[in-house]
Design a protein around this motif. Structure first.
Motif, short mmCIF file in Angstrom:
data_model
loop_
_atom_site.label_atom_id
_atom_site.label_comp_id
_atom_site.label_asym_id
_atom_site.label_seq_id
_atom_site.Cartn_x
_atom_site.Cartn_y
_atom_site.Cartn_z
N MET A 5 0.83 -1.20 0.00
CA MET A 5 0.00 0.00 0.00
C MET A 5 0.86 1.25 0.00
O MET A 5 0.57 2.23 -0.72
N LYS A 6 1.92 1.23 0.79
CA LYS A 6 2.81 2.39 0.87
C LYS A 6 3.55 2.63 -0.43
O LYS A 6 3.63 3.76 -0.92
N ARG A 7 4.08 1.57 -1.01
CA ARG A 7 4.90 1.71 -2.21
C ARG A 7 4.09 2.08 -3.44
O ARG A 7 4.58 2.79 -4.33
N TYR A 8 2.85 1.59 -3.53
CA TYR A 8 2.06 1.80 -4.75
C TYR A 8 0.87 2.74 -4.54
O TYR A 8 0.08 2.94 -5.46
N GLY A 9 0.75 3.28 -3.34
CA GLY A 9 -0.35 4.20 -3.07
C GLY A 9 -1.71 3.54 -3.20
O GLY A 9 -2.69 4.17 -3.60
N LYS A 10 -1.78 2.27 -2.83
CA LYS A 10 -3.01 1.50 -2.99
C LYS A 10 -3.85 1.50 -1.72
O LYS A 10 -3.34 1.59 -0.61
N SER A 11 -5.16 1.36 -1.92
CA SER A 11 -6.10 1.18 -0.82
C SER A 11 -6.66 -0.23 -0.91
O SER A 11 -6.77 -0.80 -2.00
N VAL A 12 -6.99 -0.80 0.24
CA VAL A 12 -7.65 -2.11 0.25
C VAL A 12 -9.12 -1.97 0.60
O VAL A 12 -9.81 -2.97 0.83
N GLN A 13 -9.61 -0.73 0.62
CA GLN A 13 -11.01 -0.50 0.98
C GLN A 13 -11.99 -0.96 -0.09
O GLN A 13 -13.19 -1.05 0.17
N ASP A 14 -11.49 -1.23 -1.29
CA ASP A 14 -12.36 -1.74 -2.34
C ASP A 14 -12.01 -3.18 -2.73
O ASP A 14 -12.48 -3.69 -3.75
N VAL A 15 -11.20 -3.84 -1.93
CA VAL A 15 -10.91 -5.26 -2.15
C VAL A 15 -12.18 -6.06 -1.89
O VAL A 15 -12.87 -5.85 -0.88
N ASP A 16 -12.51 -6.99 -2.79
CA ASP A 16 -13.73 -7.78 -2.59
C ASP A 16 -13.45 -9.27 -2.38
O ASP A 16 -14.38 -10.07 -2.29
N MET A 17 -12.18 -9.64 -2.28
CA MET A 17 -11.83 -11.02 -1.92
C MET A 17 -10.39 -11.03 -1.40
O MET A 17 -9.51 -10.37 -1.96
N VAL A 18 -10.17 -11.76 -0.31
CA VAL A 18 -8.83 -11.95 0.26
C VAL A 18 -8.50 -13.43 0.19
O VAL A 18 -9.23 -14.27 0.72
N LEU A 19 -7.40 -13.75 -0.49
CA LEU A 19 -6.93 -15.13 -0.59
C LEU A 19 -5.55 -15.23 0.06
O LEU A 19 -4.64 -14.49 -0.33
N VAL A 20 -5.41 -16.11 1.02
CA VAL A 20 -4.12 -16.32 1.67
C VAL A 20 -3.68 -17.76 1.46
O VAL A 20 -4.39 -18.70 1.84
N ALA A 21 -2.52 -17.94 0.83
CA ALA A 21 -1.93 -19.26 0.65
C ALA A 21 -0.96 -19.49 1.79
O ALA A 21 0.02 -18.74 1.94
N THR A 22 -1.19 -20.50 2.60
CA THR A 22 -0.31 -20.79 3.73
C THR A 22 -0.48 -22.23 4.19
O THR A 22 -1.55 -22.83 4.04
N SER A 23 0.59 -22.77 4.76
CA SER A 23 0.54 -24.07 5.42
C SER A 23 0.69 -23.92 6.92
O SER A 23 0.66 -24.92 7.65
N THR A 24 0.88 -22.68 7.37
CA THR A 24 1.10 -22.43 8.80
C THR A 24 0.14 -21.34 9.29
O THR A 24 0.57 -20.26 9.71
#
Length: 338
Positions: A64-83
């Motif tokens: 967000m800091k580097r690209y000036g992006k907001s996540v307020q309009d994100v409509d899906m969160v996908l997290v790939a993890t085994s832990t």
């Protein structure tokens, strides 16, 4: 169908370094032996009170800091993890709350081990290009140090912690789709070669060690990966209608440099055009590919407009490849060193 593109990237690794010299004090090993066999020099280790969700949130904040992006309009969160922090709730739900992502956004974890980030990217592309979603946050993160057996010198030298995040956004009807081709696969007959015990005691008739820590048969995984990944890469290229000579950068899962070398050799692809994150961060499972991609961007190697072939492989035994054309939005802030 609409186009989809990766518009921003961020990453995070914990502050603590675990060097090969540190490991010399813990198990019967030495720096020369580790570097010669893996290419790894150090790895990052999360604090006792620092979990996968914390690494995810930090990687997104970096993006967000580097690209000036907001996540307020994100409509899906996908997290790939085994832990994950917990069996449930999901890491994605914790990240959604931590970052103040709207309550209308979906949030799920994906479990495909070291292939997880590419699987999550593939899923994000399907969601966006189908028109069902507009902006998907994709994160690959693991805290493998929390499940590593530090008395087992064959595995404890390999693993570290980290996270990488990207945004996959709609590029408009009729616009270029930056996801050019993919290939997925799984060979469950090798499930017993990399595992962490759970409720079951056997897989494929093999009795599992019940330590709750990561167990790996490195020799078998090596043979499978060196055989499977080159074939998978060729299938990605075939599906994309592309030639390997057009690929600017190859980013395989950073499992072991001695594994990447024969894969590149079989593909007749220059090793110097393969990017990996293992030297400084070790094997970070689902985080290794986004970390390597972001390192390439931070170092000025990877640029928008280039073709990048990502290929993850690991426990399952699962594997996934994706050829993407990068069209990152311009950065508004210089990345800080990892």
């Amino acid at each position: 169908m609409t186009g989809a593109r990766i518009t921003a990237i961020g990453s995070y690794v914990p502050a603590r370094r675990l060097t090969n010299q540190d490991l010399e004090q813990m198990v019967d090993t030495n720096d020369e032996w580790i570097v010669q066999r893996t290419g790894i020099r150090e790895r990052r280790i999360s604090r006792a009170d620092e979990y996968t969700s914390d690494l995810c949130a930090a990687a997104v904040r970096d993006m967000m800091k580097r690209y000036g992006k907001s996540v307020q309009d994100v409509d899906m969160v996908l997290v790939a993890t085994s832990t994950p922090d917990f069996s449930f709730p999901s890491v994605a739900s914790i990240v959604q709350n931590t970052l103040g992502i709207p309550l209308t956004a979906g949030a799920i974890d994906l479990s495909a081990a070291c292939a997880g980030f590419v699987y999550a990217l593939h899923t994000a592309h399907a969601l966006v290009s189908s028109g069902l979603h507009h902006k998907v946050l994709v994160i690959g993160a693991d805290t493998l140090s929390k499940i590593t057996d530090y008395t087992d010198r064959s595995t404890c030298i390999l693993f570290g912690d980290g996270a990488g995040a990207v945004l996959v956004e709609r590029s408009g009807s009729g616009a270029q789709d930056d996801f050019m081709g993919y290939h997925l696969g799984s060979d469950g007959s090798g499930a017993q070669h990399v595992y962490r015990t759970g409720l079951a005691e056997k897989v494929n008739g093999v009795e599992l060690s019940g330590t709750g820590l990561l167990v790996q048969n490195g020799r078998e995984v090596f043979k499978w990966a060196v055989r499977t990944v080159p074939q998978g890469v060729q299938q990605v290229l075939k599906n994309a209608g592309a030639d390997i000579a057009e690929v600017d950068w190859f980013i395989p899962h950073s499992a072991n440099l001695r594994m990447i070398e024969p894969i590149c050799e079989r593909l007749n692809y220059p090793l110097e055009q393969a990017l990996y994150s293992l030297e400084a961060f070790g094997n970070t499972s689902a985080a290794s590919i986004p970390l390597a991609l972001d390192l390439g961007i931070r170092e000025g190697k990877v640029r928008s407009g280039q073709q990048v072939l990502l290929y993850g492989f690991g426990a399952g035994l699962t594997h996934a490849g994706q050829l993407v054309r990068l069209s990152l939005d311009p950065q508004v802030a210089e990345p800080t060193p990892l």
